[in-house]
Design an enzyme around this catalytic site. Structure first.
Site, PDB file in Angstrom:
ATOM      1  N   TYR A 120       0.820  -1.211   0.000  1.00  0.00           N
ATOM      2  CA  TYR A 120       0.000   0.000   0.000  1.00  0.00           C
ATOM      3  C   TYR A 120       0.856   1.263   0.000  1.00  0.00           C
ATOM      4  CZ  TYR A 120      -4.202  -2.793   0.812  1.00  0.00           C
ATOM      5  OH  TYR A 120      -5.228  -3.692   0.686  1.00  0.00           O
ATOM      6  N   LYS A 167       5.220 -13.628   5.434  1.00  0.00           N
ATOM      7  CA  LYS A 167       5.720 -14.539   4.395  1.00  0.00           C
ATOM      8  C   LYS A 167       7.229 -14.321   4.283  1.00  0.00           C
ATOM      9  CE  LYS A 167       5.164 -17.501   0.885  1.00  0.00           C
ATOM     10  NZ  LYS A 167       4.574 -18.863   0.919  1.00  0.00           N
ATOM     11  N   ASP A 199       0.209 -18.300   3.957  1.00  0.00           N
ATOM     12  CA  ASP A 199      -0.464 -19.345   3.187  1.00  0.00           C
ATOM     13  C   ASP A 199      -0.969 -20.450   4.128  1.00  0.00           C
ATOM     14  OD1 ASP A 199       2.317 -19.702   3.514  1.00  0.00           O
ATOM     15  OD2 ASP A 199       2.486 -21.075   1.827  1.00  0.00           O
ATOM     16  N   ASP A 223      -5.643  -7.618   4.675  1.00  0.00           N
ATOM     17  CA  ASP A 223      -6.786  -7.363   3.796  1.00  0.00           C
ATOM     18  C   ASP A 223      -7.420  -8.686   3.360  1.00  0.00           C
ATOM     19  OD1 ASP A 223      -8.402  -5.698   2.024  1.00  0.00           O
ATOM     20  OD2 ASP A 223      -7.202  -6.508   0.386  1.00  0.00           O
ATOM     21  N   ASP A 227     -10.925 -10.743   5.029  1.00  0.00           N
ATOM     22  CA  ASP A 227     -12.078 -11.101   4.194  1.00  0.00           C
ATOM     23  C   ASP A 227     -12.341 -12.598   4.243  1.00  0.00           C
ATOM     24  OD1 ASP A 227     -12.317  -8.412   3.417  1.00  0.00           O
ATOM     25  OD2 ASP A 227     -12.911  -8.972   1.388  1.00  0.00           O
TER      26      ASP A 227
HETATM   27  C1  LIG Z   1     -11.057  -0.619  -0.981  1.00  0.00           C
HETATM   28  C2  LIG Z   1      -9.683  -1.186  -0.680  1.00  0.00           C
HETATM   29  C3  LIG Z   1      -8.611  -0.205  -1.062  1.00  0.00           C
HETATM   30  C4  LIG Z   1      -9.578  -1.617   0.784  1.00  0.00           C
HETATM   31  C5  LIG Z   1      -8.198  -2.181   1.118  1.00  0.00           C
HETATM   32  O1  LIG Z   1      -7.566  -2.863   0.287  1.00  0.00           O
HETATM   33  O2  LIG Z   1      -7.741  -1.925   2.234  1.00  0.00           O
HETATM   34  C6  LIG Z   1     -10.621  -2.664   1.209  1.00  0.00           C
HETATM   35  O3  LIG Z   1     -10.419  -3.863   0.568  1.00  0.00           O
HETATM   36  C7  LIG Z   1     -10.570  -2.854   2.689  1.00  0.00           C
HETATM   37  O4  LIG Z   1     -10.132  -3.921   3.151  1.00  0.00           O
HETATM   38  O5  LIG Z   1     -10.961  -1.937   3.415  1.00  0.00           O
HETATM   39  C1  LIG Z   2       7.769 -23.092   0.399  1.00  0.00           C
HETATM   40  C2  LIG Z   2       7.252 -21.847  -0.273  1.00  0.00           C
HETATM   41  C3  LIG Z   2       8.389 -21.038  -0.828  1.00  0.00           C
HETATM   42  C4  LIG Z   2       6.211 -22.183  -1.332  1.00  0.00           C
HETATM   43  C5  LIG Z   2       5.684 -20.931  -2.033  1.00  0.00           C
HETATM   44  O1  LIG Z   2       5.511 -19.870  -1.395  1.00  0.00           O
HETATM   45  O2  LIG Z   2       5.425 -21.025  -3.230  1.00  0.00           O
HETATM   46  C6  LIG Z   2       5.012 -22.973  -0.793  1.00  0.00           C
HETATM   47  O3  LIG Z   2       4.256 -22.208   0.074  1.00  0.00           O
HETATM   48  C7  LIG Z   2       4.158 -23.441  -1.938  1.00  0.00           C
HETATM   49  O4  LIG Z   2       3.048 -22.918  -2.102  1.00  0.00           O
HETATM   50  O5  LIG Z   2       4.602 -24.307  -2.689  1.00  0.00           O
END
Ligand SMILES: CC(C)[C@H](C(=O)O)[C@@H](O)C(=O)O
Ligand SMILES: CC(C)[C@H](C(=O)O)[C@@H](O)C(=O)O
Lengths: 326, 326
Positions: A120, A167, A199, A223, A227
């Protein structure tokens, strides 16, 4: 002392839910002065900007801002406003409310999202026609601030578990700084916490949201993960949020402007009213905050429901029921 | 003609599931020559690197690579290997398998994840002690390649819906290039698709995964969203993946090295065997790929189960049952 509250309804149902929240706040007999600010699509069409300088000034000068909702221009409205109130923390509780179906009703957690940097910070370049870059920024200072805020929040709310999301196995230097700073702060504050890769965290949140409590996270991860958590409790419809700075703050429902039902007077104002409750707590009035929250929950449980929750109450009927419960 | 397959078991249960997949491939009577490559924690302790140059060379020269699993050093192993095979697409099907509990068993979708850039391009700097940056890279060329691949994949698999994931409302220039390129490719190929913001998509995937089919996504978003989808179908345990380049490819289960059960001979080899099925399809042998997949599903439905699925079968017993079904 009178507190000046910038009230920016924005687009669509923002125009309906913000007045409902103001009704609730006014019923509390506190000394708020609400000053309306213009923002949104219609403003853009008239004035060439969705967020006039006057509105930004209002948010900067007010004691706090209540924001309703934004449509397609959301990023051009909400991101500058978050900057105007110098919000470094975006606090997003995700929990199941009575009467709302979700796949994981046991979810009850809070994201404390860093609100100023990461992608951001947004320094982008078109290096050639074919090559674009974005500079993702992480500073120790901002990482320290969000870790301190998140750990204190967890302490005040008797959180069982704190998770720092990152990450850093891929973004070693930037998220490395984020997690190293969190580790320093934790040591200074004598706080226990876990780290989680975003992840793996996405997967665990879907499977076992009850294992989490307070999640401190970089900006974009917060973000997406917040959600995701909204999905677990039945959607964005009920979720409030606070954007907190050192001397100012902005409160907004997580939902959007819902153009499909805008103008019909049937929008569910819960998330906006719950955001107002977060504002009360920001002003140190935990008791009134809790009263408002309880009133909303009682109505959700037993009272008239808006159509999104299967009822046929109007925004006004729902709000009146909340006012009666107060 | 003999195909040379680099077989890199890696860490933990990788040592157990990769041989199982090789048993299945050998039963098919195709002309594969498997050459083992070293990688992982033990290799790191002996040789000071978790991925010796010799192994990288092997992967580069082979017709394809099968990879087992990696532990804490995963990023130092799997990311270079994906580069060595010049994989531009990471294909990750997420669906519910028989006998595996998931919150959303109706999930049946495939992520086509860009595999070379975004934050994984990974140019990071410590500007000062307190300020770190990462340059996120998006090129039109790579965006075109993944869009073409994803749209063709969708066509070949009769997908009902294609979704292009992005966060172009914030990353306007970089993800802007990603979505604009996808739009160009879609027009050239006369393909219909939707765009979705990754945050909103995270929520919708949790609530209505059945609405999605093929999701083309930037690199990190694909990492997080595919793990989210794994959560919907009961975890990473069953999910295979393919890393596909122009002339080479690498196939790996999405799960990790499971150190808690490693060495006990009870690991579930399904994801690895299903990854081998993806390799068969990569070589154009859709029929054998389908045979292997069917065999695994039949055993999951009616056959002996490994402990992760509530049974007490060993890896070998499970694999034997698959061999019998073939
Ligand atoms: C509208 C967008 C820029 C915003 C963000 O990414 O922060 C929204 O997704 C949120 O989470 O409030
Ligand atoms: C281990 C890591 C670097 C890898 C990635 O981020 O791609 C794993 O999370 C995946 O999704 O295979």
């Amino acid at each position: 002392m009178t507190k000046e509250i910038a009230a920016i309804p924005g687009d669509g149902i923002g125009q309906e839910v913000l007045p409902a929240a103001i009704d609730v706040l006014e019923a509390l007999d506190r000394d708020f002065e609400f000053v309306e600010g213009r923002a949104g699509n219609a403003v853009y069409e008239r004035e060439g900007t969705p967020l006039p300088e006057e509105t930004r000034e209002l948010a900067r000068e007010a004691d706090a801002t209540l924001f309703g909702a934004a449509g397609e221009l959301a990023a051009d409205i909400i991101l500058p406003l978050r900057q105007d109130v110098e919000a470094f923390a975006n606090v997003r509780p995700a929990r199941a409310y009575p009467g709302v179906d979700g796949v994981k009703p046991e979810t009850d957690l809070v994201f404390v999202r860093e609100n100023t940097q990461g992608v951001y910070a947004g320094i982008e370049s078109d290096l050639t026609d074919d090559v674009a870059t974005l500079t993702r920024l992480i500073t120790g200072e901002a990482s320290r601030k969000i870790a301190e805020y998140g750990f204190e929040y967890a302490d005040e709310h008797d959180a069982d578990r704190i998770t720092v999301a990152h990450k850093a196995n891929v973004m070693r230097t930037t998220d490395g700084l984020f997690v190293d700073t969190a580790a320093e702060v934790a040591e200074e504050m004598d706080v226990e916490y876990d780290e989680a890769l975003i992840d793996a965290l996405a997967m665990h949140l879907v499977m076992h949201p009850e294992d989490y409590d307070v999640i401190v996270t970089p900006n974009l991860a917060g973000d997406v993960l917040s959600d995701l958590a909204a999905g677990l409790v039945g959607g964005l419809g009920m979720l409030p949020s606070a954007n907190v700075g050192d001397d100012n703050a902005l409160f907004e429902p997580v939902h959007g402007s819902a153009p499909d039902i805008a103008g019909e007077g049937i929008a569910n104002p819960s998330a906006m009213i719950l955001s107002a409750a977060m504002m009360l707590e920001y002003f140190g009035d935990d008791e009134d905050g809790q009263r408002v929250r309880n009133a909303v929950e009682t109505v959700l449980e037993d009272g008239p429901r808006t159509p999104d929750l299967g009822g046929d109450a109007s925004t006004e009927e729902f709000t009146d029921a909340v006012l009666e419960e107060l």
